[in-house]
Design an enzyme around this catalytic site. Structure first.
Site, PDB file in Angstrom:
ATOM      1  N   ASP A  63     -10.942   8.761  11.588  1.00 43.19           N
ATOM      2  CA  ASP A  63     -10.700   8.514  10.156  1.00 43.19           C
ATOM      3  C   ASP A  63     -11.217   7.126   9.769  1.00 43.19           C
ATOM      4  O   ASP A  63     -10.536   6.350   9.089  1.00 43.19           O
ATOM      5  CB  ASP A  63      -9.209   8.653   9.828  1.00 43.19           C
ATOM      6  CG  ASP A  63      -8.963   8.864   8.326  1.00 43.19           C
ATOM      7  OD1 ASP A  63      -9.937   9.159   7.599  1.00 43.19           O
ATOM      8  OD2 ASP A  63      -7.808   8.737   7.886  1.00 43.19           O
ATOM      9  N   LYS A 113       4.069  -0.300   8.549  1.00 42.17           N
ATOM     10  CA  LYS A 113       3.661   0.986   7.977  1.00 42.17           C
ATOM     11  C   LYS A 113       4.840   1.924   8.147  1.00 42.17           C
ATOM     12  O   LYS A 113       5.301   2.149   9.263  1.00 42.17           O
ATOM     13  CB  LYS A 113       2.427   1.509   8.721  1.00 42.17           C
ATOM     14  CG  LYS A 113       1.813   2.747   8.120  1.00 42.17           C
ATOM     15  CD  LYS A 113       0.458   2.972   8.756  1.00 42.17           C
ATOM     16  CE  LYS A 113      -0.188   4.253   8.361  1.00 42.17           C
ATOM     17  NZ  LYS A 113      -1.470   4.420   9.046  1.00 42.17           N
ATOM     18  N   GLY A 140       0.821  -1.209   0.000  1.00 45.49           N
ATOM     19  CA  GLY A 140       0.000   0.000   0.000  1.00 45.49           C
ATOM     20  C   GLY A 140       0.848   1.248   0.000  1.00 45.49           C
ATOM     21  O   GLY A 140       1.932   1.271   0.565  1.00 45.49           O
ATOM     22  N   LYS A 141       0.319   2.267  -0.692  1.00 42.99           N
ATOM     23  CA  LYS A 141       1.017   3.556  -0.753  1.00 42.99           C
ATOM     24  C   LYS A 141      -0.016   4.636  -0.625  1.00 42.99           C
ATOM     25  O   LYS A 141      -1.128   4.496  -1.148  1.00 42.99           O
ATOM     26  CB  LYS A 141       1.694   3.705  -2.122  1.00 42.99           C
ATOM     27  CG  LYS A 141       3.173   3.396  -2.114  1.00 42.99           C
ATOM     28  CD  LYS A 141       3.780   3.691  -3.452  1.00 42.99           C
ATOM     29  CE  LYS A 141       5.211   3.222  -3.397  1.00 42.99           C
ATOM     30  NZ  LYS A 141       5.844   3.029  -4.616  1.00 42.99           N
ATOM     31  N   GLY A 142       0.309   5.688   0.053  1.00 45.16           N
ATOM     32  CA  GLY A 142      -0.657   6.776   0.185  1.00 45.16           C
ATOM     33  C   GLY A 142       0.013   8.023   0.696  1.00 45.16           C
ATOM     34  O   GLY A 142       1.234   8.102   0.733  1.00 45.16           O
ATOM     35  N   ARG A 143      -0.822   8.974   1.105  1.00 49.68           N
ATOM     36  CA  ARG A 143      -0.270  10.247   1.608  1.00 49.68           C
ATOM     37  C   ARG A 143       0.507  10.023   2.892  1.00 49.68           C
ATOM     38  O   ARG A 143       1.380  10.787   3.242  1.00 49.68           O
ATOM     39  CB  ARG A 143      -1.410  11.222   1.872  1.00 49.68           C
ATOM     40  CG  ARG A 143      -2.007  11.717   0.580  1.00 49.68           C
ATOM     41  CD  ARG A 143      -3.000  12.827   0.804  1.00 49.68           C
ATOM     42  NE  ARG A 143      -3.676  13.113  -0.456  1.00 49.68           N
ATOM     43  CZ  ARG A 143      -4.964  13.326  -0.582  1.00 49.68           C
ATOM     44  NH1 ARG A 143      -5.740  13.296   0.480  1.00 49.68           N
ATOM     45  NH2 ARG A 143      -5.493  13.560  -1.759  1.00 49.68           N
ATOM     46  N   TYR A 144       0.119   8.952   3.602  1.00 45.64           N
ATOM     47  CA  TYR A 144       0.749   8.666   4.894  1.00 45.64           C
ATOM     48  C   TYR A 144       2.183   8.137   4.733  1.00 45.64           C
ATOM     49  O   TYR A 144       3.034   8.324   5.589  1.00 45.64           O
ATOM     50  CB  TYR A 144      -0.078   7.608   5.645  1.00 45.64           C
ATOM     51  CG  TYR A 144      -0.296   6.345   4.829  1.00 45.64           C
ATOM     52  CD1 TYR A 144       0.647   5.327   4.831  1.00 45.64           C
ATOM     53  CD2 TYR A 144      -1.438   6.182   4.039  1.00 45.64           C
ATOM     54  CE1 TYR A 144       0.473   4.184   4.056  1.00 45.64           C
ATOM     55  CE2 TYR A 144      -1.608   5.051   3.249  1.00 45.64           C
ATOM     56  CZ  TYR A 144      -0.657   4.054   3.266  1.00 45.64           C
ATOM     57  OH  TYR A 144      -0.813   2.940   2.482  1.00 45.64           O
ATOM     58  N   GLU A 153       4.018   4.345   3.235  1.00 50.90           N
ATOM     59  CA  GLU A 153       3.892   3.038   2.576  1.00 50.90           C
ATOM     60  C   GLU A 153       3.575   1.948   3.586  1.00 50.90           C
ATOM     61  O   GLU A 153       3.930   2.066   4.758  1.00 50.90           O
ATOM     62  CB  GLU A 153       5.204   2.666   1.895  1.00 50.90           C
ATOM     63  CG  GLU A 153       5.523   3.497   0.683  1.00 50.90           C
ATOM     64  CD  GLU A 153       6.878   3.191   0.074  1.00 50.90           C
ATOM     65  OE1 GLU A 153       7.168   3.784  -0.977  1.00 50.90           O
ATOM     66  OE2 GLU A 153       7.631   2.376   0.636  1.00 50.90           O
ATOM     67  N   VAL A 154       2.924   0.897   3.090  1.00 52.62           N
ATOM     68  CA  VAL A 154       2.716  -0.289   3.931  1.00 52.62           C
ATOM     69  C   VAL A 154       3.394  -1.466   3.242  1.00 52.62           C
ATOM     70  O   VAL A 154       3.254  -1.650   2.034  1.00 52.62           O
ATOM     71  CB  VAL A 154       1.211  -0.579   4.159  1.00 52.62           C
ATOM     72  CG1 VAL A 154       1.020  -1.866   4.954  1.00 52.62           C
ATOM     73  CG2 VAL A 154       0.535   0.568   4.883  1.00 52.62           C
TER      74      VAL A 154
HETATM   75  C1  C9U Z   1      -2.951   0.530   3.009  1.00 53.95           C
HETATM   76  C2  C9U Z   1      -3.767   0.466   4.218  1.00 53.95           C
HETATM   77  N1  C9U Z   1      -3.177  -0.411   5.207  1.00 53.95           N
HETATM   78  C3  C9U Z   1      -3.161  -1.731   5.162  1.00 53.95           C
HETATM   79  C4  C9U Z   1      -2.527  -2.185   6.302  1.00 53.95           C
HETATM   80  C5  C9U Z   1      -2.205  -1.014   6.975  1.00 53.95           C
HETATM   81  N2  C9U Z   1      -2.615   0.044   6.295  1.00 53.95           N
HETATM   82  C6  C9U Z   1      -1.493  -0.868   8.216  1.00 53.95           C
HETATM   83  C7  C9U Z   1      -1.962   0.016   9.136  1.00 53.95           C
HETATM   84  N3  C9U Z   1      -1.310   0.207  10.265  1.00 53.95           N
HETATM   85  C8  C9U Z   1      -0.196  -0.449  10.524  1.00 53.95           C
HETATM   86  C9  C9U Z   1       0.325  -1.336   9.617  1.00 53.95           C
HETATM   87  C10 C9U Z   1      -0.333  -1.533   8.447  1.00 53.95           C
HETATM   88  C11 C9U Z   1      -2.362  -3.591   6.620  1.00 53.95           C
HETATM   89  N4  C9U Z   1      -2.472  -4.431   5.605  1.00 53.95           N
HETATM   90  C12 C9U Z   1      -2.407  -5.753   5.808  1.00 53.95           C
HETATM   91  N5  C9U Z   1      -2.532  -6.612   4.767  1.00 53.95           N
HETATM   92  C13 C9U Z   1      -2.669  -6.360   3.410  1.00 53.95           C
HETATM   93  C14 C9U Z   1      -2.544  -7.413   2.547  1.00 53.95           C
HETATM   94  C15 C9U Z   1      -2.660  -7.256   1.183  1.00 53.95           C
HETATM   95  C16 C9U Z   1      -2.906  -5.998   0.654  1.00 53.95           C
HETATM   96  C17 C9U Z   1      -3.046  -4.930   1.528  1.00 53.95           C
HETATM   97  C18 C9U Z   1      -2.928  -5.117   2.901  1.00 53.95           C
HETATM   98  N6  C9U Z   1      -2.999  -5.818  -0.730  1.00 53.95           N
HETATM   99  C19 C9U Z   1      -3.343  -4.524  -1.255  1.00 53.95           C
HETATM  100  C20 C9U Z   1      -3.804  -4.572  -2.678  1.00 53.95           C
HETATM  101  N7  C9U Z   1      -2.929  -5.344  -3.460  1.00 53.95           N
HETATM  102  C21 C9U Z   1      -2.737  -6.676  -3.003  1.00 53.95           C
HETATM  103  C22 C9U Z   1      -2.240  -6.687  -1.578  1.00 53.95           C
HETATM  104  N8  C9U Z   1      -2.227  -6.253   7.010  1.00 53.95           N
HETATM  105  C23 C9U Z   1      -2.110  -5.441   8.054  1.00 53.95           C
HETATM  106  C24 C9U Z   1      -2.164  -4.046   7.887  1.00 53.95           C
END
Ligand code: C9U
Length: 588
Positions: free
Chosen positions: A413, A312, A292-296, A298-299
């Site tokens: 949010d 994050k 993930g990518k955004g204004r904040y 990257e994840v």
């Molecule tokens: C982008 C938003 N976001 C996702 C996660 C977090 N933010 C985050 C927030 N706080 C702390 C740490 C992380 C997050 N995401 C996952 N799993 C995840 C798995 C696959 C995707 C996204 C997230 N995909 C996105 C679209 N493309 C395929 C993969 N687990 C925990 C936190």
């Protein structure tokens, strides 16, 4: 004769050399010949000179003045040598310096009589034959007014030619003018030359050195500031951790994630890893893929102790969010099945860049936004998502008293991108960067200093028309409820009924642009009073129509009319009872 011509050539070239830098090498050559008294070399040199002069006379553009009138004479006259006597004249010949041992020479085009005062003031008289008429006879007399570039003085000469056998026999030696006083042209000394080089070097080196020094100073200041900032951030981190009761240093070593978490759960009031383990977190994690990518920022999905985790990475400009989220996770008992599981925070320095990390559990299904885009839902799945999310929100909004307690937290949010879907289809709430806390006993509402605002699309009417009472914590709860109503709408559209299902859509997708501004949202939500459409299809279904009614109660313009989270949860459970498959599964 050769000696005389040689002296003439020498004096002439001394003059030429004094006026033309390029011929300096010739001068040294001649000097050498002079010193060695090598007539063979001189003859060669004479030829060379003749050839050079011919070249120059061919060149129409050659600048005579540059070479002096002497050379001009050489050049022009060489090409027009008169050949008057086929067998030449016989001449009276005597050698310099004092015309002793006279004899007769033959085969000359001209007889000459010459006086030369050399550069050292010595006079030379000679008579003889010449065939280089232009070179010897047509040469103007030279008064030695120009000083020699090297010696600072010059020679004088005068020469007279005649044509006819022995015509020079009785000729007087031409008189030379008195030695002129010539101003010695300053010859730059070795020290002067060195001075020039030094000045040049200083002119180049000084600015470069100053620039380099400046860059070093700037880099040092930046490094100092960076280190100071890192120290401050570490201080903040330590502060949170010190608040944890009975903190126990623990090596991450061979423990599994679960063991570490179980320990950290019983070791203090915050969630996440013990402080000392967190300090080395970034070093132990290997980042695998950006999810993930955004204004904040990257994840990333990373691997830590063989298990997937989510990292994050905040942009340093959003440091306030990292700080707030770390604070919320660290100081409040936020471990809940519907809140994203916290592992730890770390601030590291990579390539002199502050990297702010927040490490959490990893959920392979991604965000609710991703999930809804991907799949249509059954009613069970729909209710599971909504019930688990509202359960997380209830936990957040509720203050728990006692040593294991927590303040009331408003998220600020709520949106489908900040809700993650677990493998079992339930959800967890993430992103506490904007969270506000409230403790009843002190009556204190803690609003963090953060330039970030919530997502405009999900902003409630009271935020958009700026009528919200920021002093009341209840107002923040109501803002979350409004946003949750929009989440309910997004989820319900994807819930299949006999009549079908809607495509995924963001709230207000038909009314505003993909990244709406504050003004756009204000017009749509406050001025026009629009809310997302409750689909007709929903009315035909008990569950969906129930959800429709519930969301309407939650996005009410009047915030005080909106249901509290606990009330929403109860209503959802009631709706869930309509779904026999779910009724049994849902507890609480
Ligand atoms: C982008 C938003 N976001 C996702 C996660 C977090 N933010 C985050 C927030 N706080 C702390 C740490 C992380 C997050 N995401 C996952 N799993 C995840 C798995 C696959 C995707 C996204 C997230 N995909 C996105 C679209 N493309 C395929 C993969 N687990 C925990 C936190």
């Amino acid at each position: 004769m050769k000696k005389l011509v040689y002296l003439l050539v020498l004096t002439s070239l001394q003059f030429i050399n004094a006026t033309d830098d390029e011929t300096v090498k010739d001068e040294s050559k001649l000097d050498k010949i002079l010193n060695e008294h090598d007539w063979q070399k001189f003859a060669e040199y004479e030829q060379e000179l003749s050839a050079d002069s011919e070249d120059k006379s061919v060149d129409e553009n050659s600048n005579d003045e540059e070479f002096g009138s002497l050379l001009a004479d050489f050049g022009r006259n060489f090409n027009s040598l008169p050949l008057l006597a086929p067998n030449g004249f016989s001449c009276y010949s005597c050698e310099a310096p004092n015309c002793s041992h006279p004899h007769v020479c033959a085969g000359a085009s001209h007889c000459y009589t010459a006086s030369v005062r050399d550069a050292h003031g010595e006079e030379h008289f000679s008579k003889g034959c010449t065939n280089t008429h232009a070179f010897v006879c047509k040469t103007e007399s030279y008064d030695g007014r120009h000083s020699h570039q090297k010696h600072g003085h010059s020679a004088q000469y005068s020469i007279q030619c005649c044509q006819g056998d022995m015509c020079n026999e009785n000729a007087e030696f031409p008189e030379l003018e008195p030695v002129p006083v010539v101003e010695k042209e300053p010859v730059p000394s070795f020290a002067d030359q060195n001075g020039h080089i030094l000045k040049l070097l200083l002119a180049v080196i000084c600015p470069v050195a100053i620039l380099g020094l400046l860059v070093i100073v700037i880099l040092m200041i930046m490094r100092y500031k960076h280190n100071k900032r890192m120290e401050e951030l570490n201080q903040v981190d330590r502060q949170y951790q010190e608040e944890m009761v009975g903190l126990r240093a623990q090596a991450a070593g061979d423990s599994t994630l679960r063991e570490i978490f179980d320990d950290s759960m019983t070791s203090g009031s915050g969630s996440g890893l013990p402080f000392l383990v967190q300090r080395t977190l970034a070093k132990q994690i290997s980042l695998r893929e950006c999810i993930g990518k955004g204004r904040y920022g990257e994840v990333w999905r990373g691997v830590w102790h063989g298990e997937s985790i989510a990292v994050k990475i905040f942009f340093s400009r959003d440091e306030a969010s990292w700080q707030r989220e770390t604070e919320i996770y660290s100081t409040t008992l936020l471990r809940h099945e519907n809140i994203l599981g916290y592992i730890g925070s770390d601030c590291t320095s990579r390539n002199s860049c502050t990297q702010l990390w927040l490490v959490t559990h990893y959920h392979p299904l991604g965000s609710l936004y991703d999930h809804l885009n991907r799949t249509a839902l059954s009613k069970v799945e729909t209710l599971r998502i909504l019930l688990s999310t509202i359960t997380g929100l209830v936990h957040l909004h509720t203050e728990i008293f006692g040593t294991q307690g927590k303040p009331a937290i408003a998220h600020r949010d709520i949106k489908t991108k900040n809700i993650l879907v677990r493998a079992d289809g339930t959800c967890v709430i993430a992103d506490f960067g904007l969270a506000v806390t409230h403790t009843q006993t002190t009556g204190e509402t803690n609003i963090p200093q953060n330039p970030r605002v919530g997502t405009k699309r999900y902003m409630s009417p009271e935020i958009l028309d700026m009528s919200m009472n920021m002093q009341s914590f209840e107002s923040f709860r109501r803002v979350d409820v409004y946003a949750f109503a929009l989440v309910m709408w997004e989820v319900t559209r994807r819930c299949m009924s006999h009549e079908g299902v809607e495509d995924y859509a963001l709230p207000f997708h038909e009314m505003v642009a993909p990244d709406p501004g504050f003004e756009d949202m204000h017009k749509v939500v406050c001025v026009d009073g629009f809310r997302p459409l409750i689909e007709e299809r929903w009315e035909e279904d008990k569950v969906l129509s129930g959800l429709g009614r519930l969301m309407r109660d939650c996005w009410h313009e009047n915030s005080s009319v909106r249901l509290p989270a606990l009330r929403i949860k109860k209503s959802l459970m009631k709706i869930a009872q309509l779904e026999p498959k779910l009724g049994l599964e849902m507890s609480e």
